[in-house]
Design a protein around this motif. Structure first.
Motif, short mmCIF file in Angstrom:
data_model
loop_
_atom_site.label_atom_id
_atom_site.label_comp_id
_atom_site.label_asym_id
_atom_site.label_seq_id
_atom_site.Cartn_x
_atom_site.Cartn_y
_atom_site.Cartn_z
N ALA A 1 3.92 -7.43 -1.47
CA ALA A 1 3.08 -6.43 -0.80
C ALA A 1 2.13 -7.07 0.20
CB ALA A 1 2.29 -5.62 -1.82
N ILE A 2 1.78 -8.35 -0.03
CA ILE A 2 0.95 -9.08 0.93
C ILE A 2 1.74 -10.19 1.61
CG2 ILE A 2 -1.02 -10.65 1.17
CD1 ILE A 2 -2.53 -8.92 -0.81
N ALA B 1 3.74 -9.01 4.47
CA ALA B 1 3.04 -8.21 5.48
C ALA B 1 2.84 -9.01 6.77
CB ALA B 1 1.69 -7.75 4.94
N ARG C 1 -6.11 -2.49 2.43
CA ARG C 1 -5.59 -1.20 1.97
C ARG C 1 -5.42 -1.17 0.46
NH1 ARG C 1 -2.09 -1.64 6.46
NH2 ARG C 1 -0.38 -2.24 5.08
N LEU C 2 -4.83 -2.23 -0.09
CA LEU C 2 -4.58 -2.26 -1.54
C LEU C 2 -5.89 -2.29 -2.33
CD1 LEU C 2 -1.56 -4.72 -1.69
CD2 LEU C 2 -1.63 -2.45 -2.74
N ASP D 1 2.52 -2.23 -5.58
CA ASP D 1 2.25 -2.03 -4.16
C ASP D 1 1.50 -0.72 -3.97
OD1 ASP D 1 4.21 -0.02 -4.37
OD2 ASP D 1 5.79 -1.30 -3.55
N GLU D 2 1.47 -0.23 -2.76
CA GLU D 2 0.69 0.99 -2.47
C GLU D 2 1.25 2.23 -3.18
OE1 GLU D 2 -0.18 1.69 1.63
OE2 GLU D 2 -0.55 -0.43 2.05
N PRO E 1 -1.72 -9.81 6.77
CA PRO E 1 -2.14 -9.88 5.37
C PRO E 1 -3.54 -9.35 5.12
CG PRO E 1 -2.10 -12.07 6.35
CD PRO E 1 -1.46 -11.15 7.34
N LYS F 1 -5.02 -6.75 6.64
CA LYS F 1 -4.96 -5.30 6.57
C LYS F 1 -4.26 -4.83 5.30
CE LYS F 1 -5.25 -4.03 11.46
NZ LYS F 1 -4.55 -3.38 12.60
N ALA F 2 -3.19 -5.53 4.92
CA ALA F 2 -2.48 -5.16 3.69
C ALA F 2 -3.39 -5.31 2.48
CB ALA F 2 -1.23 -6.03 3.53
#
Length: 206
Positions: free
Chosen positions: A184-185, A188, A197-198, A165-166, A191, A193-194
């Motif tokens: 992590a997605i 969310a 970011r990743l 994850d982040e 999804p 935006k997640a």
């Protein structure tokens, strides 16, 4: 291609094709359909729905070689699934196979088969994860880096999986071709935006 690899999880109650399409719009570049409890008809229907939703994205099916054969999809198998050499013999050359690798011994055993190596290997788990409670002991960033160095030297793509994850994306990025994520997605609210970011974190840390 491998920057951000999403593995689906049926425990998240979402409209899967729509949710995955949103994740792809944010940067997911590969998708694996994983549902160990679905029957064949249900799994096939999910795979077809994903094909229609994201026709331009590589789709792997987890441990369902018959569906991969039928629909022309790629295949991912774990260490307790069908033997790699059997899967490779069943699928045509243009269909990729991914293989879970948890230890250096597993990687070297695969090399020793003397056949075409996997197109991509999932290295981990990086950290213990609730997504897969039966997963083996975590190997950490250092363990991922060690195996990835050998595999990438042989032209095999590597993605890190398991607790990714982040928090650890930047540490993993220099060692692998991509990040493989589930919660992590899938967990969310947004999804897209997640995923954005990743993928940005990964690319900026390469």
């Amino acid at each position: 291609m491998w920057d951000l690899y999403l593995v689906t999880d049926p425990s998240y109650q979402v409209d899967l094709p729509e949710f995955v399409a949103r994740a792809v719009s944010g940067g997911v570049s590969v998708v694996q359909l994983r549902d160990k409890h679905a029957d064949t008809d249900s799994f096939r229907a999910q795979a077809i729905a994903l094909q229609q939703a994201i026709p331009h994205i590589p789709i792997f099916v987890n441990d369902c070689v018959e569906i991969a054969q039928e629909l022309g999809l790629h295949l991912h198998i774990g260490q307790l699934d069908m033997p790699y050499e059997q899967a490779r013999a069943l699928l045509p050359e243009e269909q990729m196979i991914g293989l879970t690798i948890e230890t250096m011994a597993q990687w070297r055993a695969c090399v020793d088969l003397g056949i075409r190596l996997p197109d991509v290997i999932g290295l981990g788990p990086v950290e213990a994860t609730a997504t897969k409670p039966d997963a083996p002991e975590a190997i950490g960033v250092a363990g991922v880096a060690e195996i990835a160095q050998e595999a990438r030297g042989r032209g095999v793509a590597c993605v890190a999986i398991g607790g990714v994850d982040e928090r650890n994306a930047k540490d993993l990025a220099p060692h692998v071709d991509g990040l493989c994520v589930v919660s992590a997605i899938m967990g969310a609210q947004d999804p897209a935006k997640a995923a954005e970011r990743l993928r940005t974190m990964f690319q900026e840390s390469k």
